[in-house]
Write an enzyme that holds these catalytic residues in place. Structure first.
Site, PDB file in Angstrom:
ATOM      1  CB  THR A   1     -14.744 -15.722  14.336  1.00  0.00           C
ATOM      2  OG1 THR A   1     -14.099 -16.064  13.169  1.00  0.00           O
ATOM      3  CG2 THR A   1     -13.847 -16.002  15.558  1.00  0.00           C
ATOM      4  N   GLY A   2     -16.319 -17.631  16.507  1.00  0.00           N
ATOM      5  CA  GLY A   2     -16.679 -17.551  18.039  1.00  0.00           C
ATOM      6  C   GLY A   2     -17.614 -18.498  18.689  1.00  0.00           C
ATOM      7  CB  SER A   3     -18.876 -19.659  21.682  1.00  0.00           C
ATOM      8  OG  SER A   3     -19.819 -18.460  21.855  1.00  0.00           O
ATOM      9  CB  THR A   4     -22.825 -18.656  18.285  1.00  0.00           C
ATOM     10  OG1 THR A   4     -22.831 -17.961  19.545  1.00  0.00           O
ATOM     11  CG2 THR A   4     -24.345 -19.020  17.934  1.00  0.00           C
TER      12      THR A   4
ATOM     13  CG  ASP B   1     -19.679 -14.528  11.830  1.00  0.00           C
ATOM     14  OD1 ASP B   1     -19.567 -15.235  13.052  1.00  0.00           O
ATOM     15  OD2 ASP B   1     -19.117 -13.729  11.374  1.00  0.00           O
ATOM     16  N   GLY B   2     -21.861 -15.711  14.161  1.00  0.00           N
ATOM     17  CA  GLY B   2     -22.523 -15.208  15.166  1.00  0.00           C
ATOM     18  C   GLY B   2     -22.659 -13.795  15.145  1.00  0.00           C
TER      19      GLY B   2
ATOM     20  CE  LYS C   1     -19.718 -11.192  12.725  1.00  0.00           C
ATOM     21  NZ  LYS C   1     -19.429 -12.063  13.794  1.00  0.00           N
TER      22      LYS C   1
ATOM     23  N   GLY D   1     -14.709 -11.366  19.146  1.00  0.00           N
ATOM     24  CA  GLY D   1     -13.599 -12.191  19.171  1.00  0.00           C
ATOM     25  C   GLY D   1     -12.393 -11.529  18.141  1.00  0.00           C
TER      26      GLY D   1
ATOM     27  CD  GLU E   1     -16.498 -12.261  13.115  1.00  0.00           C
ATOM     28  OE1 GLU E   1     -16.362 -13.007  13.464  1.00  0.00           O
ATOM     29  OE2 GLU E   1     -16.536 -11.002  13.145  1.00  0.00           O
TER      30      GLU E   1
HETATM   31  C1  5RP Z   1     -16.350 -12.440  16.648  1.00  0.00           C
HETATM   32  C2  5RP Z   1     -17.596 -12.133  16.550  1.00  0.00           C
HETATM   33  C3  5RP Z   1     -18.363 -13.165  17.019  1.00  0.00           C
HETATM   34  O1  5RP Z   1     -19.473 -13.593  16.166  1.00  0.00           O
HETATM   35  C4  5RP Z   1     -19.145 -12.591  18.170  1.00  0.00           C
HETATM   36  O2  5RP Z   1     -18.347 -12.092  19.340  1.00  0.00           O
HETATM   37  C5  5RP Z   1     -20.171 -13.521  18.984  1.00  0.00           C
HETATM   38  O3  5RP Z   1     -19.316 -14.736  19.528  1.00  0.00           O
HETATM   39  P1  5RP Z   1     -20.167 -15.628  20.548  1.00  0.00           P
HETATM   40  O4  5RP Z   1     -20.884 -16.679  19.428  1.00  0.00           O
HETATM   41  O5  5RP Z   1     -18.721 -16.291  21.107  1.00  0.00           O
HETATM   42  O6  5RP Z   1     -20.879 -15.074  21.511  1.00  0.00           O
HETATM   43  O7  5RP Z   1     -18.007 -11.259  16.070  1.00  0.00           O
HETATM   44  O8  5RP Z   1     -15.236 -11.365  16.115  1.00  0.00           O
END
Ligand code: 5RP
Length: 234
Positions: free
Chosen positions: A29-32, A84-85, A97, A100, A106
């Site tokens: 989850t998240g932008s990456t 995952d990011g 983490k 998000g 996760e």
């Molecule tokens: C969501 C997370 C995401 O992996 C973390 O917040 C990184 O997000 P982004 O890639 O948008 O920086 O843990 O719960």
């Protein structure tokens, strides 16, 4: 696209090298992680066969929109790989983490996977975890009392006067996909991630915390002009 977005995309692109046909994949989850989905989708349409499990409703929605096949974790576990990011990562592959609010799913998905590849731009790589406030998912019942016990548990580990802030959005409490609350804990510098993870897990009312210790198997960190691969030493 910002320079940081480009780095996220480069890390996501490199993670595709870890994906092989027939894999059962956890989608972060998240932008990456979303950059990874955008790059995975054309491969799927080109014939790559994968069965995926989403770590959040947000990711599930995007995967459906992109035509990435989704299944149920109970039916597919153990997964081969989760991508995952992270909000922070150190070179021992400890992570924070939950930025998000998806930390619970996760962690369940990553723990149900044989490998976890973490993708991030270089701003997420830190010498010591804790500058990013640690997200903790808490049951709504008695949440104020639970927060007090989190502070006591932290104090017993040397983190005095911990500032714990309930996560809000548009004036309302943030609720996770499982209907729980999120509190962000400003540890500033986490000296022993394993001990803190164990201490927080002992607090009744804490559903999960965002410290991932001993779960990630590879970090993929994008720097300008170079993607660094950091394997777990264990
Ligand atoms: C969501 C997370 C995401 O992996 C973390 O917040 C990184 O997000 P982004 O890639 O948008 O920086 O843990 O719960």
């Amino acid at each position: 696209m910002t320079a940081q977005d480009l780095l996220k995309r480069e890390a996501a692109a490199r993670a595709l090298d870890f994906v092989t046909p027939g894999m059962k994949l956890g989608l972060g989850t998240g932008s990456t992680a979303e950059a990874f989905l955008e790059l995975l989708a054309p491969r799927v349409h080109g014939g790559l066969s994968v069965d995926c499990v989403a770590t959040s409703e947000r990711t599930a929605k995007m995967a459906r929109t992109l035509g990435i096949p989704l299944g149920d974790l109970d039916a597919l576990a153990p997964l081969d790989l989760t991508v995952d990011g992270a909000d922070e990562a150190d070179r021992d592959l400890n992570l924070i983490k939950g930025g998000g609010a998806a930390l619970l799913r996760e962690k369940i998905v990553a723990a149900s996977s044989k490998a976890m590849v973490v993708i991030a731009d270089e701003s997420k790589l830190v010498a010591r975890l804790g500058k990013f406030p640690l997200p903790v998912e808490i049951v709504a019942f008695g949440h104020g009392a639970t927060v007090s016990r989190i502070k006591s548990a932290a104090a017993s580990l040397g983190y005095e006067n911990l500032i714990v802030t309930q996560r809000m959005k548009d004036g309302a409490a943030v609720k996770t996909d499982s209907g729980n609350l999120v509190y962000d804990c400003a540890f500033k510098a986490i000296t022993n991630a394993k001990a803190l993870a164990a201490g927080l897990s002992m607090v009744p009312g804490v559903v999960e915390h965002g410290l991932f210790v001993g779960i990630a198997t590879t970090l993929v960190i994008a720097h300008p002009g170079e993607v660094e691969i950091i394997p777990a030493s264990r």
